[in-house]
Every structure is written in structure tokens, then in C-alpha cells.
Design an enzyme around this catalytic site. Structure first.
Site, short mmCIF file in Angstrom:
data_model
loop_
_atom_site.label_atom_id
_atom_site.label_comp_id
_atom_site.label_asym_id
_atom_site.label_seq_id
_atom_site.Cartn_x
_atom_site.Cartn_y
_atom_site.Cartn_z
N THR A 175 51.59 75.34 52.35
CA THR A 175 51.70 75.85 53.70
C THR A 175 51.97 77.34 53.64
O THR A 175 52.49 77.84 52.63
CB THR A 175 52.83 75.12 54.47
OG1 THR A 175 52.84 75.56 55.82
CG2 THR A 175 54.18 75.39 53.85
N GLY A 176 51.61 78.06 54.69
CA GLY A 176 51.87 79.49 54.70
C GLY A 176 50.60 80.32 54.61
O GLY A 176 49.53 79.89 55.04
N THR B 21 49.56 74.85 59.10
CA THR B 21 48.81 73.68 58.71
C THR B 21 49.74 72.48 58.68
O THR B 21 50.95 72.63 58.75
CB THR B 21 48.22 73.89 57.30
OG1 THR B 21 47.49 72.75 56.90
CG2 THR B 21 49.32 74.12 56.28
N THR C 275 44.07 72.27 59.48
CA THR C 275 44.60 73.46 60.16
C THR C 275 43.56 74.08 61.07
O THR C 275 42.35 73.86 60.90
CB THR C 275 45.04 74.51 59.11
OG1 THR C 275 45.68 75.59 59.77
CG2 THR C 275 43.84 75.04 58.33
N GLY D 151 47.46 81.43 53.29
CA GLY D 151 46.54 80.76 52.39
C GLY D 151 45.99 81.63 51.29
O GLY D 151 45.70 81.15 50.18
N SER E 284 48.76 75.44 65.76
CA SER E 284 48.39 75.77 64.39
C SER E 284 47.49 74.71 63.76
O SER E 284 47.04 74.90 62.63
CB SER E 284 49.64 75.96 63.53
OG SER E 284 50.37 74.75 63.42
N ARG F 129 36.96 83.75 58.47
CA ARG F 129 38.05 83.64 57.51
C ARG F 129 38.38 82.17 57.23
O ARG F 129 38.48 81.36 58.15
CB ARG F 129 39.28 84.36 58.03
CG ARG F 129 40.49 84.32 57.06
CD ARG F 129 41.45 83.19 57.39
NE ARG F 129 42.63 83.20 56.52
CZ ARG F 129 43.57 82.28 56.53
NH1 ARG F 129 43.48 81.25 57.36
NH2 ARG F 129 44.60 82.34 55.70
#
Length: 346
Positions: free
Chosen positions: A252-253, A201, A219, A255, A85, A229
Site C-alpha cells: 500500500t502507498g 488501494t 485500486t 506504488g 481510493s 499512470r
């Protein structure tokens, strides 16, 4: 029961007394207060933040600058081929290109970022060069690569054999669906690679012996994303924000959800208004949940924050987010975050 589930259960229910005392006293929970202004500390997202923090602490522990610490710290996962990641080991987009995003920021508002950068192992260091050697904040794509090469960075192939194999496997079904907490499933505490939908990330925040704050976020983005993207990680105010008068935050997660809410800036502004780091992170998460009640049930977003006194807090939508904390007292703490939903998606 998975190793991750055992870890979370042990952390929440069966932690040793010294660990509970440490977490309750120095990591700000819902009501923790009172960290000394001279606290030297580095915090980062997820399990792999432990190793990143150690690298940052090698600088902070010797009285070094927080900006140097966060750059050096996040370079560890950028180079970790087991981490799918972040950085060189990252999974590619749906066309087979590994593209990297990163941002860095100091307490005075100086910042730099790169997005959709290919062929460079350490995008965080290119982001710092953008900050220090250009009048700009964000360089993208071919322009970012051109700048990196002009600055002496070495061009290399970032698509590892393991990532390429996973990409070819994905092409058999070509089904794209972000997976909650995949950074845990695919990297894990054992370091074993796993499922093909890895995305996430590392965000890091540090405060040094002089009270200077800095942050970094890097990330490889969501695996199998559309070509071009870009998520929140290189967007100042979304994936990262630092204000020397208040503190810093990182996310985090997914985006897209963070960008829609200017998430990290929101967390810092809430701390400016008097919220603790934990309270600010929780309120920012609830903004997302309240706006997208149904969608939030199947996506993950987490925030991590540290104020100028060194108090730390976090909050997430889904169960399973953890953050690493490192200071003079303990260098390898990994803390499970509180969350809106408590069901494990392991």
C-alpha cells in the site's frame, strides 16, 4: 484530537486485555510464532478492510476457496461510493477519467491483472477472467475494456457526482501532491469523505481450510494522476505476490516506490529465507528507506504479509497504517502497524 488519533492511541496504549492477548497470540509481531497450519484467516489493508474481510469470511467460514474469498472481499470497497481510493467511488486522473487497476493470484502462481481499465465496476473480477480465460497475465486500457465487455461485464460511468465535484475543485489550483495516509483522512473510520488528494488501494490475503493461499489487490490509483499512470497494484511481484510454499504479501502507498523494489515479491522471498511476516515486511520497508532516505520522510509505503501457517505481520514507513484481520476467533480486528517514523501526519 482526531478520531483516527484517538483510535491509534487506544489501540497502542489502552487496548483491553482480551484484545492484546488476541493480537499478541495470533497476529505475528516481531517475534510471534506458532500459528497452526490449519488456521483459516483473511487479512487486508486499512480500515475499510474490516468490511471487505467480512465478505471474504462468508466464503472462508463455510469451507470455501481462498481465491473466491479474496475476489468477493475486495468487491466491497470497489462498490463503496464513500471510498475514493478504490473502485467506483474513486477520484479521477487529472483529465477526469476514472481508471482502475487490479490483480489476483493463487498459490500455484496463476495470476491475472488489468490496468488503466475504465467503465467497469469490478476490475478484480476482470483480472480473474484474464487469469482463467486467457494465456496472458496483464491487459491494459482499451484492450482490457474490450475483453471485459466480451466477457459480459456491464459498461457504466464510474465518475460519481461527488468525485466530479472534487475534480473541479482540484482544477482551480491543479496542484498534485500525494498525501500520506490519505485513505484514512478521506475515508476514515466514520466513512466521511474528506481531502482531495486521496489515493491508495486494498490488498487482501487469505488462507482457507484446505491450506490454499490467494491474494487480491485493487485500486483507482492516485487522485489527479497523469493520464495513463499505473502504480504497483496490478503488477505481480510489486503490489501482490503469492507462493503456496511460503505465503503471500501485498503493499500500500506510493506504488512507484514499491515497483522499484519488487516489494511484495521481496517480502515473500524474505519469508522463504526464514523471516517472520513482520520481519520480512520491515526489511522490505527499510530497503526503500535506506535507498531514498530524504524522500521517504514525505511518502508512505506499507507491506502486509501472511505465511502459509496463517501468521500475519506488517510494517510501514509512516505512522498511521493499519490492517484488518478476520478469523474464527474475531471478525473485525483492526491492528495499527509498526513504522519507521512515529510522527502522526493526521
Amino acid at each position: 484530537m482526531t478520531d483516527r488519533r484517538r483510535f491509534l492511541k487506544a489501540s497502542l496504549l489502552g487496548a483491553s486485555a482480551p484484545m492484546l492477548a488476541w493480537a499478541g497470540g495470533l497476529v505475528a509481531g516481531p517475534a510471534a510464532r506458532g500459528a497452526k497450519a490449519s488456521t483459516v484467516r483473511v487479512v487486508s489493508t486499512w480500515d475499510f478492510g474490516v468490511a471487505a474481510n467480512r465478505a471474504a469470511w462468508a466464503i472462508l467460514g463455510q469451507g470455501g476457496h481462498a481465491l473466491d474469498a479474496v475476489e468477493t472481499g475486495v468487491q466491497v470497497p470497489e462498490s463503496d461510493l464513500k471510498n475514493h481510493s478504490v473502485g467506483k467511488g474513486g477520484y479521477p486522473d487529472r483529465d477526469g477519467h476514472v481508471t482502475l487497476d487490479a490483480s489476483i493470484m493463487d498459490a500455484d502462481g496463476n495470476c491475472g491483472a488489468v490496468a488503466a481499465l475504465e467503465h467497469i465496476e469490478h476490475p478484480i473480477s476482470v483480472a480473474r477472467r484474464v487469469m482463467e480465460r486467457t494465456p496472458h497475465v496483464l491487459l491494459v486500457g482499451e484492450g482490457a475494456l474490450q475483453f471485459a465487455l466480451e466477457q459480459g461485464f456491464r459498461k457504466q460511468n464510474l465518475l460519481t457526482p461527488e468525485a466530479e465535484k472534487a475534480w473541479h475543485e482540484w482544477q482551480k489550483t491543479a496542484h498534485y501532491q500525494p498525501s500520506i495516509n490519505s485513505e484514512v483522512h478521506d475515508y476514515g473510520r466514520t466513512g466521511m469523505p474528506g481531502g482531495k488528494d486521496n489515493h491508495d488501494t486494498i490488498g487482501m490475503l487469505a488462507i482457507d481450510a484446505q491450506g490454499r493461499l490467494a491474494g487480491a489487490c485493487t485500486t483507482s490509483g492516485m487522485a489527479w494522476k497523469m493520464r495513463g499512470r499505473v502504480g504497483d497494484s496490478p503488477i505481480i511481484g510489486a503490489g501482490l505476490y503469492v507462493d503456496g510454499e511460503v505465503g503471500g504479501a501485498t503493499s500500500t502507498g506510493v506504488g512507484e516506490e514499491v515497483i522499484r523494489n519488487a516489494g511484495s515479491f521481496l517480502v515473500v522471498e524474505l519469508m522463504r529465507q526464514g523471516r517472520s511476516p513482520h520481519e520480512a515486511c520491515k526489511e522490505a520497508v527499510m530497503r526503500i528507506v535506506n535507498k531514498r532516505r530524504e524522500a521517504s520522510k514525505t511518502l508512505q509505503v506499507g507491506f502486509l504479509a501472511m505465511n502459509r501457517a496463517g501468521e500475519v505481520g506488517a510494517y510501514a514507513i509512516q505512522h498511521g497504517f493499519s490492517y484488518a484481520v478476520c478469523d474464527a476467533q474475531k471478525q473485525d480486528a483492526l491492528i495499527p502497524s509498526q513504522s519507521v517514523y512515529t510522527t502522526s501526519y493526521s
